[in-house]
Design a protein around this motif. Structure first.
Motif, PDB file in Angstrom:
ATOM      1  N   VAL A   1      -7.179   5.901   4.865  1.00 15.52           N
ATOM      2  CA  VAL A   1      -7.667   5.906   5.880  1.00 15.52           C
ATOM      3  C   VAL A   1      -7.952   7.062   6.471  1.00 15.52           C
ATOM      4  O   VAL A   1      -8.415   7.942   5.601  1.00 15.52           O
ATOM      5  CB  VAL A   1      -6.132   6.573   6.909  1.00 15.52           C
ATOM      6  N   LEU A   2      -9.583   6.754   7.286  1.00 10.52           N
ATOM      7  CA  LEU A   2     -10.363   8.134   7.854  1.00 10.52           C
ATOM      8  C   LEU A   2      -9.873   8.388   9.046  1.00 10.52           C
ATOM      9  O   LEU A   2      -9.527   6.969   9.902  1.00 10.52           O
ATOM     10  CB  LEU A   2     -11.673   7.272   8.286  1.00 10.52           C
TER      11      LEU A   2
ATOM     12  N   ALA B   1      -4.055  16.599  10.787  1.00 11.29           N
ATOM     13  CA  ALA B   1      -3.512  17.642   9.429  1.00 11.29           C
ATOM     14  C   ALA B   1      -2.420  16.824   9.523  1.00 11.29           C
ATOM     15  O   ALA B   1      -1.213  15.803   8.817  1.00 11.29           O
ATOM     16  CB  ALA B   1      -3.306  19.195   9.488  1.00 11.29           C
ATOM     17  N   PRO B   2      -1.461  16.557  10.941  1.00  8.96           N
ATOM     18  CA  PRO B   2      -0.223  15.829  10.828  1.00  8.96           C
ATOM     19  C   PRO B   2       0.145  14.864  10.609  1.00  8.96           C
ATOM     20  O   PRO B   2       0.325  13.405   9.206  1.00  8.96           O
ATOM     21  CB  PRO B   2       0.542  16.003  12.354  1.00  8.96           C
ATOM     22  N   LEU B   3      -1.593  13.454  10.579  1.00  8.35           N
ATOM     23  CA  LEU B   3      -1.722  12.343  10.660  1.00  8.35           C
ATOM     24  C   LEU B   3      -1.853  12.285   9.074  1.00  8.35           C
ATOM     25  O   LEU B   3      -1.269  11.281   8.386  1.00  8.35           O
ATOM     26  CB  LEU B   3      -2.942  11.979  11.264  1.00  8.35           C
ATOM     27  N   GLY B   4      -2.518  13.527   8.365  1.00  6.85           N
ATOM     28  CA  GLY B   4      -2.855  12.739   7.137  1.00  6.85           C
ATOM     29  C   GLY B   4      -1.918  12.953   6.133  1.00  6.85           C
ATOM     30  O   GLY B   4      -1.903  12.307   5.281  1.00  6.85           O
TER      31      GLY B   4
ATOM     32  N   TYR C   1      -5.889   9.788   2.169  1.00  5.47           N
ATOM     33  CA  TYR C   1      -6.262  10.324   3.449  1.00  5.47           C
ATOM     34  C   TYR C   1      -8.241  11.069   3.527  1.00  5.47           C
ATOM     35  O   TYR C   1      -8.589  12.055   2.497  1.00  5.47           O
ATOM     36  CB  TYR C   1      -6.023  11.167   4.042  1.00  5.47           C
ATOM     37  N   LEU C   2      -9.163  11.040   4.489  1.00  7.82           N
ATOM     38  CA  LEU C   2     -10.688  11.231   4.753  1.00  7.82           C
ATOM     39  C   LEU C   2     -10.490  11.931   6.407  1.00  7.82           C
ATOM     40  O   LEU C   2     -10.592  10.655   6.927  1.00  7.82           O
ATOM     41  CB  LEU C   2     -11.412  10.599   4.315  1.00  7.82           C
ATOM     42  N   SER C   3     -11.049  13.112   6.245  1.00  6.87           N
ATOM     43  CA  SER C   3     -10.564  13.358   7.817  1.00  6.87           C
ATOM     44  C   SER C   3     -12.011  14.124   8.037  1.00  6.87           C
ATOM     45  O   SER C   3     -12.609  14.817   7.011  1.00  6.87           O
ATOM     46  CB  SER C   3      -9.780  14.976   8.172  1.00  6.87           C
TER      47      SER C   3
ATOM     48  N   ILE D   1      -4.820  11.971  -1.858  1.00  8.72           N
ATOM     49  CA  ILE D   1      -6.320  12.515  -2.061  1.00  8.72           C
ATOM     50  C   ILE D   1      -6.131  13.431  -0.500  1.00  8.72           C
ATOM     51  O   ILE D   1      -6.343  12.226   0.478  1.00  8.72           O
ATOM     52  CB  ILE D   1      -7.394  11.863  -2.313  1.00  8.72           C
ATOM     53  N   TYR D   2      -6.301  14.554  -0.198  1.00  3.57           N
ATOM     54  CA  TYR D   2      -6.115  14.890   1.300  1.00  3.57           C
ATOM     55  C   TYR D   2      -8.349  15.138   0.988  1.00  3.57           C
ATOM     56  O   TYR D   2      -8.847  16.710   1.137  1.00  3.57           O
ATOM     57  CB  TYR D   2      -5.614  15.924   1.345  1.00  3.57           C
ATOM     58  N   GLY D   3      -8.875  14.544   1.834  1.00  2.00           N
ATOM     59  CA  GLY D   3     -10.567  14.891   2.093  1.00  2.00           C
ATOM     60  C   GLY D   3     -10.884  15.692   3.294  1.00  2.00           C
ATOM     61  O   GLY D   3     -10.171  15.113   4.315  1.00  2.00           O
ATOM     62  N   ILE D   4     -11.812  16.212   2.841  1.00  2.00           N
ATOM     63  CA  ILE D   4     -12.286  16.723   5.000  1.00  2.00           C
ATOM     64  C   ILE D   4     -14.114  16.247   4.577  1.00  2.00           C
ATOM     65  O   ILE D   4     -14.865  16.808   3.015  1.00  2.00           O
ATOM     66  CB  ILE D   4     -11.965  18.476   5.243  1.00  2.00           C
ATOM     67  N   LEU D   5     -14.326  15.887   5.856  1.00  2.00           N
ATOM     68  CA  LEU D   5     -15.917  15.455   5.443  1.00  2.00           C
ATOM     69  C   LEU D   5     -16.688  16.651   5.921  1.00  2.00           C
ATOM     70  O   LEU D   5     -17.401  15.887   7.139  1.00  2.00           O
ATOM     71  CB  LEU D   5     -15.962  13.915   6.049  1.00  2.00           C
ATOM     72  N   TYR D   6     -16.660  17.879   4.710  1.00  2.00           N
ATOM     73  CA  TYR D   6     -17.588  17.767   5.777  1.00  2.00           C
ATOM     74  C   TYR D   6     -18.721  17.740   5.552  1.00  2.00           C
ATOM     75  O   TYR D   6     -20.046  18.064   4.266  1.00  2.00           O
ATOM     76  CB  TYR D   6     -17.895  19.347   4.528  1.00  2.00           C
ATOM     77  N   SER D   7     -19.756  17.170   6.515  1.00  2.00           N
ATOM     78  CA  SER D   7     -20.999  16.590   6.738  1.00  2.00           C
ATOM     79  C   SER D   7     -22.192  16.886   6.733  1.00  2.00           C
ATOM     80  O   SER D   7     -23.194  16.658   6.147  1.00  2.00           O
ATOM     81  CB  SER D   7     -20.761  15.287   7.979  1.00  2.00           C
TER      82      SER D   7
END
Length: 395
Positions: A118-119, A128-131, A141-143, A167-173
């Motif tokens: 889920v993105l 974060a609550p969604l993740g 999850y990718l936030s 996996i709890y990813g954060i896309l630091y683009s």
């Protein structure tokens, strides 16, 4: 004889002598080699991706969602469902992806056993609550950044990762989806500038931009002005820069030495922060970050993002999105070492994050992003925000 003539003659004779001296005698440049290099075109992953997964989007409050979707699609991901609550964002997303299946609730996505990932680019305070709910339903999850806005959220995220092994990813683009930034990482890891001593990130942004997916093309929603919802300037856009500091220095432990925030030019939005900076100290290097919302229209893009990496054997500068008054294209990398100065055009470089992240979902690995480093960056950004000195700038 007139003394003035003697003075003029002396001056002319002096100039005649000094014109023969090498420029280096007066601090001028020596004739070192300057190399211009364009990386060869690299094929982007897509139809030839090694893996295939089904993913969904749950929340598109920020336009970063388009880059996130694009990254996962490059890795072989299939967008199978979407959910959003803001009519204008839903309309824009539908225009971009006309074949997407819209569901009526978040639960439809969470309870669909065929969806693996889920993105989300929902309002930052809700990410974060969604993740956590996503991971509790057995999905990765990718936030969008910031992936957390409070230390309490971060603690729950860490506990849920430990319990679910998701996996709890954060896309630091600004690192993961900028070609010059990826190339810089390769050079640094290969030892091109020795041991990294310090990173300096200058990250100006534009409140209302004319184009692109950086978030302001259609104006800013109300949550954008409320630090309870967006996290504050250091937590929000600063998380990009903390991620880069940790990655390029290789620091596994770090602290915020000092931080400050200000509202300089938005009195109609008294809780908004349009300037901030922070100083960081890690176990393998140091960092400084400056953030602002003052990019003028004359630049032609949303921000003149710069990164300076100082090493023991040289240094790197990135002009990520534009080379001011020289050219409008980004992905400009400059590197100076003991032998030469080089300019590298990184525009042909392939972005690896999407394919690697999809592979991580399939293989249960962490090759696209180190999970611990990902959350440490989030933690430092939140701590910088919490402890920031509020500065009143007199006009």
């Amino acid at each position: 004889m007139d003394n003035r003539l003697l003075d003029r003659r002396t001056l002319i004779q002096t100039l005649g002598v000094t014109s023969l001296l090498p420029s280096a005698a007066f601090g001028g440049p020596e004739h070192k080699s300057i190399v211009h290099e364009t990386l060869p075109l690299q094929p982007e992953a897509g139809n030839g991706a090694r893996h295939s997964i089904r993913f969904a989007v749950c929340g598109m409050s920020h336009d970063h969602i388009y880059g996130m979707v694009g990254a996962i699609q490059r890795g072989g991901g299939e967008l199978v469902a979407a959910f959003g609550e803001e009519p204008d964002r839903v309309a824009a997303f539908t225009k971009r992806y006309p074949d997407v299946k819209w569901v009526k609730s978040e639960d439809e996505i969470l309870n669909d056993g065929s969806i693996q990932l889920v993105l989300s680019a929902t309002i930052p305070s809700r990410r974060a609550p969604l993740g956590v709910r996503v991971m509790e339903h057995g999905k990765d999850y990718l936030s969008d950044k910031p992936g957390v806005t409070t230390l309490e959220q971060l603690a729950v995220v860490r506990r849920t990762i430990a319990a679910t092994h998701r996996i709890y990813g954060i896309l630091y683009s600004e690192r993961l989806e900028v070609k010059a930034a990826v190339k810089a990482g390769e050079l640094i890891q290969a030892g091109a500038i020795g041991h990294v001593i310090q990173t300096i990130n200058i990250a100006p942004h534009q409140v209302t931009q004319k184009r692109g997916d950086a978030g302001g093309g259609s104006g800013r929603p109300e949550w954008f002005w409320n630090p309870d919802e967006y996290g504050g300037i250091l937590c929000d856009i600063g998380s990009h820069q903390v991620d880069q500091f940790l990655y390029y220095t290789g620091s596994t432990e770090a602290e915020v030495v000092a931080s400050q925030i200000a509202n300089v030019a938005h009195p109609d939005r008294p809780r908004f922060q349009d300037f901030g900076d922070m100083m960081l100290r890690g176990n393998r290097g140091m960092g400084y970050v400056r953030l602002d919302w003052f990019t003028p229209d004359g630049l032609g893009t949303w921000g003149d993002g710069r990164l300076f990496v100082l090493g023991t054997e040289g240094y790197i500068e990135l002009r990520k999105y534009v080379d001011v008054a020289v050219k409008h294209t980004g992905n400009n990398l400059f590197i100076v070492d003991r032998k030469e100065a080089r300019y590298i055009d990184c525009s042909n470089f392939a972005l690896p994050f999407g394919p690697l992240f999809v592979a991580d979902v399939v293989n249960r690995t962490h090759t696209a992003q180190d999970q611990t480093q990902c959350l440490l960056a989030a933690e430092l950004a939140v701590r910088a925000q919490l402890n920031a000195k509020v500065v009143r700038v007199q006009s």
